[in-house]
Scaffold this motif. Sequence first.
Motif, PDB file in Angstrom:
ATOM      1  N   GLY A  71       0.815  -1.212   0.000  1.00 40.29           N
ATOM      2  CA  GLY A  71       0.000   0.000   0.000  1.00 40.29           C
ATOM      3  C   GLY A  71       0.846   1.258   0.000  1.00 40.29           C
ATOM      4  N   ARG A  72       1.923   1.248   0.785  1.00 43.99           N
ATOM      5  CA  ARG A  72       2.804   2.417   0.808  1.00 43.99           C
ATOM      6  C   ARG A  72       3.450   2.638  -0.546  1.00 43.99           C
ATOM      7  NH1 ARG A  72       4.131   0.113   5.926  1.00 43.99           N
ATOM      8  NH2 ARG A  72       3.427   1.428   7.662  1.00 43.99           N
ATOM      9  N   GLU A  73       3.864   1.558  -1.195  1.00 44.11           N
ATOM     10  CA  GLU A  73       4.485   1.675  -2.514  1.00 44.11           C
ATOM     11  C   GLU A  73       3.489   2.199  -3.546  1.00 44.11           C
ATOM     12  OE1 GLU A  73       7.110   1.535  -5.693  1.00 44.11           O
ATOM     13  OE2 GLU A  73       7.506   1.428  -3.530  1.00 44.11           O
ATOM     14  N   LEU A  74       2.268   1.673  -3.515  1.00 40.11           N
ATOM     15  CA  LEU A  74       1.249   2.132  -4.460  1.00 40.11           C
ATOM     16  C   LEU A  74       0.892   3.590  -4.213  1.00 40.11           C
ATOM     17  CD1 LEU A  74      -1.148  -0.970  -4.529  1.00 40.11           C
ATOM     18  CD2 LEU A  74       0.573  -0.338  -6.230  1.00 40.11           C
ATOM     19  N   ARG A  75       0.797   3.984  -2.944  1.00 36.91           N
ATOM     20  CA  ARG A  75       0.464   5.360  -2.618  1.00 36.91           C
ATOM     21  C   ARG A  75       1.594   6.305  -3.027  1.00 36.91           C
ATOM     22  NH1 ARG A  75      -2.937   7.524   1.193  1.00 36.91           N
ATOM     23  NH2 ARG A  75      -4.512   6.160   0.321  1.00 36.91           N
ATOM     24  N   ALA A  76       2.846   5.829  -2.937  1.00 33.70           N
ATOM     25  CA  ALA A  76       3.973   6.658  -3.376  1.00 33.70           C
ATOM     26  C   ALA A  76       3.910   6.893  -4.887  1.00 33.70           C
ATOM     27  CB  ALA A  76       5.295   5.996  -3.002  1.00 33.70           C
ATOM     28  N   ARG A  77       3.474   5.887  -5.613  1.00 39.46           N
ATOM     29  CA  ARG A  77       3.360   6.024  -7.067  1.00 39.46           C
ATOM     30  C   ARG A  77       2.154   6.863  -7.456  1.00 39.46           C
ATOM     31  NH1 ARG A  77       4.429   0.028  -9.729  1.00 39.46           N
ATOM     32  NH2 ARG A  77       6.393  -0.454  -8.665  1.00 39.46           N
ATOM     33  N   ARG A  78       1.085   6.765  -6.671  1.00 38.12           N
ATOM     34  CA  ARG A  78      -0.167   7.449  -7.004  1.00 38.12           C
ATOM     35  C   ARG A  78      -0.778   8.008  -5.726  1.00 38.12           C
ATOM     36  NH1 ARG A  78      -4.911   5.782 -10.472  1.00 38.12           N
ATOM     37  NH2 ARG A  78      -6.138   7.668 -10.466  1.00 38.12           N
ATOM     38  N   PRO A  79      -0.457   9.235  -5.352  1.00 40.24           N
ATOM     39  CA  PRO A  79      -0.911   9.790  -4.065  1.00 40.24           C
ATOM     40  C   PRO A  79      -2.427   9.812  -3.893  1.00 40.24           C
ATOM     41  CG  PRO A  79       0.857  11.124  -4.983  1.00 40.24           C
ATOM     42  CD  PRO A  79       0.468  10.146  -6.049  1.00 40.24           C
ATOM     43  N   ASP A  80      -3.193   9.887  -4.998  1.00 41.35           N
ATOM     44  CA  ASP A  80      -4.647   9.964  -4.866  1.00 41.35           C
ATOM     45  C   ASP A  80      -5.320   8.593  -4.892  1.00 41.35           C
ATOM     46  OD1 ASP A  80      -3.996   9.488  -7.513  1.00 41.35           O
ATOM     47  OD2 ASP A  80      -5.598  10.747  -8.336  1.00 41.35           O
ATOM     48  N   LEU A  81      -4.531   7.521  -4.888  1.00 46.33           N
ATOM     49  CA  LEU A  81      -5.092   6.174  -4.891  1.00 46.33           C
ATOM     50  C   LEU A  81      -5.786   5.887  -3.563  1.00 46.33           C
ATOM     51  CD1 LEU A  81      -5.220   3.314  -6.311  1.00 46.33           C
ATOM     52  CD2 LEU A  81      -3.164   2.777  -4.993  1.00 46.33           C
ATOM     53  N   ALA A  82      -7.019   5.394  -3.612  1.00 44.18           N
ATOM     54  CA  ALA A  82      -7.749   5.004  -2.402  1.00 44.18           C
ATOM     55  C   ALA A  82      -7.285   3.618  -1.961  1.00 44.18           C
ATOM     56  CB  ALA A  82      -9.251   4.994  -2.676  1.00 44.18           C
ATOM     57  N   LEU A  83      -6.979   3.463  -0.670  1.00 46.36           N
ATOM     58  CA  LEU A  83      -6.487   2.199  -0.126  1.00 46.36           C
ATOM     59  C   LEU A  83      -7.447   1.660   0.921  1.00 46.36           C
ATOM     60  CD1 LEU A  83      -2.684   2.960   0.427  1.00 46.36           C
ATOM     61  CD2 LEU A  83      -3.710   1.648  -1.437  1.00 46.36           C
ATOM     62  N   VAL A  84      -7.923   0.424   0.722  1.00 46.30           N
ATOM     63  CA  VAL A  84      -8.770  -0.258   1.698  1.00 46.30           C
ATOM     64  C   VAL A  84      -8.127  -1.607   1.994  1.00 46.30           C
ATOM     65  CG1 VAL A  84     -11.045  -1.229   2.192  1.00 46.30           C
ATOM     66  CG2 VAL A  84     -10.858   0.875   0.832  1.00 46.30           C
ATOM     67  N   PHE A  85      -7.862  -1.885   3.269  1.00 46.26           N
ATOM     68  CA  PHE A  85      -7.207  -3.123   3.658  1.00 46.26           C
ATOM     69  C   PHE A  85      -8.230  -4.168   4.082  1.00 46.26           C
ATOM     70  CE2 PHE A  85      -3.924   0.090   4.268  1.00 46.26           C
ATOM     71  CZ  PHE A  85      -2.870  -0.494   3.579  1.00 46.26           C
ATOM     72  N   LEU A  86      -8.014  -5.413   3.639  1.00 51.02           N
ATOM     73  CA  LEU A  86      -8.840  -6.549   4.014  1.00 51.02           C
ATOM     74  C   LEU A  86      -7.945  -7.544   4.753  1.00 51.02           C
ATOM     75  CD1 LEU A  86     -10.659  -7.167   0.607  1.00 51.02           C
ATOM     76  CD2 LEU A  86     -11.636  -6.079   2.627  1.00 51.02           C
ATOM     77  N   THR A  87      -8.306  -7.899   5.983  1.00 52.52           N
ATOM     78  CA  THR A  87      -7.441  -8.787   6.749  1.00 52.52           C
ATOM     79  C   THR A  87      -8.182  -9.453   7.883  1.00 52.52           C
ATOM     80  OG1 THR A  87      -5.418  -8.904   8.066  1.00 52.52           O
ATOM     81  CG2 THR A  87      -6.709  -6.890   8.228  1.00 52.52           C
ATOM     82  N   ALA A  88      -7.667 -10.592   8.319  1.00 58.68           N
ATOM     83  CA  ALA A  88      -8.218 -11.281   9.476  1.00 58.68           C
ATOM     84  C   ALA A  88      -7.706 -10.680  10.774  1.00 58.68           C
ATOM     85  CB  ALA A  88      -7.868 -12.762   9.418  1.00 58.68           C
ATOM     86  N   ARG A  89      -6.696  -9.839  10.688  1.00 61.18           N
ATOM     87  CA  ARG A  89      -6.140  -9.219  11.888  1.00 61.18           C
ATOM     88  C   ARG A  89      -7.016  -8.046  12.328  1.00 61.18           C
ATOM     89  NH1 ARG A  89       0.214  -8.647  10.063  1.00 61.18           N
ATOM     90  NH2 ARG A  89       0.730 -10.872  10.043  1.00 61.18           N
ATOM     91  N   ARG A 124     -15.872   8.475  -2.856  1.00 59.21           N
ATOM     92  CA  ARG A 124     -16.495   9.795  -2.789  1.00 59.21           C
ATOM     93  C   ARG A 124     -15.569  10.795  -2.110  1.00 59.21           C
ATOM     94  NH1 ARG A 124     -21.344   6.879  -1.884  1.00 59.21           N
ATOM     95  NH2 ARG A 124     -21.108   7.056   0.394  1.00 59.21           N
ATOM     96  N   ARG A 125     -14.792  10.314  -1.146  1.00 64.59           N
ATOM     97  CA  ARG A 125     -13.853  11.199  -0.459  1.00 64.59           C
ATOM     98  C   ARG A 125     -12.628  11.501  -1.314  1.00 64.59           C
ATOM     99  NH1 ARG A 125     -14.881   7.627   3.943  1.00 64.59           N
ATOM    100  NH2 ARG A 125     -12.774   6.762   3.848  1.00 64.59           N
ATOM    101  N   THR A 126     -12.159  10.497  -2.064  1.00 63.75           N
ATOM    102  CA  THR A 126     -10.920  10.686  -2.819  1.00 63.75           C
ATOM    103  C   THR A 126     -11.153  11.240  -4.216  1.00 63.75           C
ATOM    104  OG1 THR A 126     -10.989   8.367  -3.566  1.00 63.75           O
ATOM    105  CG2 THR A 126      -9.727   8.850  -1.565  1.00 63.75           C
ATOM    106  N   ARG A 127     -12.409  11.222  -4.691  1.00 69.35           N
ATOM    107  CA  ARG A 127     -12.719  11.781  -6.007  1.00 69.35           C
ATOM    108  C   ARG A 127     -13.817  12.825  -5.860  1.00 69.35           C
ATOM    109  NH1 ARG A 127     -14.099   7.150 -10.057  1.00 69.35           N
ATOM    110  NH2 ARG A 127     -12.960   8.344 -11.601  1.00 69.35           N
ATOM    111  N   PRO A 128     -13.603  13.866  -5.080  1.00 67.52           N
ATOM    112  CA  PRO A 128     -14.670  14.825  -4.768  1.00 67.52           C
ATOM    113  C   PRO A 128     -15.185  15.585  -5.964  1.00 67.52           C
ATOM    114  CG  PRO A 128     -12.534  15.681  -4.078  1.00 67.52           C
ATOM    115  CD  PRO A 128     -12.319  14.251  -4.468  1.00 67.52           C
TER     116      PRO A 128
END
Length: 237
Positions: A71-89, A124-128
Motif C-alpha cells: 500500500g505504501r508503494e502504491l500510494r507513493a506512485r499514485r498519491p490519490d489512490l484510495a487504499l482499503v485493507f482486508l485482513t483477518a487481523r 467519494r472522499r478521494t474523487r470529490p
Amino acid sequence: MTVNGAPPATVLVVEDEPSIADVLAIALRYHRFDVMTAGTVREALALTERTRPDAALLDIMLPDGDGRALGRELRARRPDLALVFLTARDAPAEVVGALGFGDDYITKPFNIDEVVARLHAVLRRTRPADVLPQRPPLTYGDLELDDVTYTVHRAGRAVQLTPTEYALLRFLVRNGGRIVPKEQLLRHVWQYEHAATATAGSTVVETYISYLRRKLDALGPPLIMTRRGVGYGLGAM
C-alpha cells in the motif's frame, strides 16, 4: 462505476485466496467497477505499471510480502489512490497502523455489501470532483428509487437498504407487477449462473426478501408477493 461520462472507476483487488478474490470481483463488477486481480505483491506492482487503478483492496498477509508495504508503494506512485485493507487481523494496533496511511480497514470474514458500500464512500472522499449523471428516479406506487444516490423512499419516508437489498428491490420494480422466478433473481441480482437450483441460492433470495419486507412493510401495506414454488413480485400499486 461511471462518473460524469469518465471511464468507470478501476479497483485493484490483491488477495491470494482465489475464492475470496472471485467473490470480490463479481460483486464489484456488478456495481459497475472495472476490476483487476492479483494474488501477490509482485503481480500487483506489475499491473500498476500498465494501468492506473482508482482504488485498491489489499489483503495484508500475502505470499511474497506485506500488504501494508504494498500500500505504501502504491500510494507513493499514485498519491490519490484510495487504499482499503482486508485482513483477518483486528487488533487495535493493526487497525491504527493501517489507517495511518490507508483510507479504510475491513476485517475478515466480511460482508460483501459492506465492502462495496465502504469502497463507494472512500471513492467519494478521494474523487470529490466527480459528478454522477442525473437520471430520473424509478417509481412504483408510493416507492421511489434514486439510482444516483442509491436511496429509497416509501410514502415520502426514507428506507435504509444495503446495496444488495437495493439491487433486489430495483429489479422487482423494473419488472412491475410480474412474478420474477428465483432463478432469474439469482442471475440478475447475485450473478449466479450455475446455482439456479441450489438450496443455498434459494435461501439467499428468501433471506433478502424477508429483509425487504421487514423494512418496506413498516411504512405501508405489504408490497412483495410470493408465488410459492415460483418467485416474487410487487403487489397492487
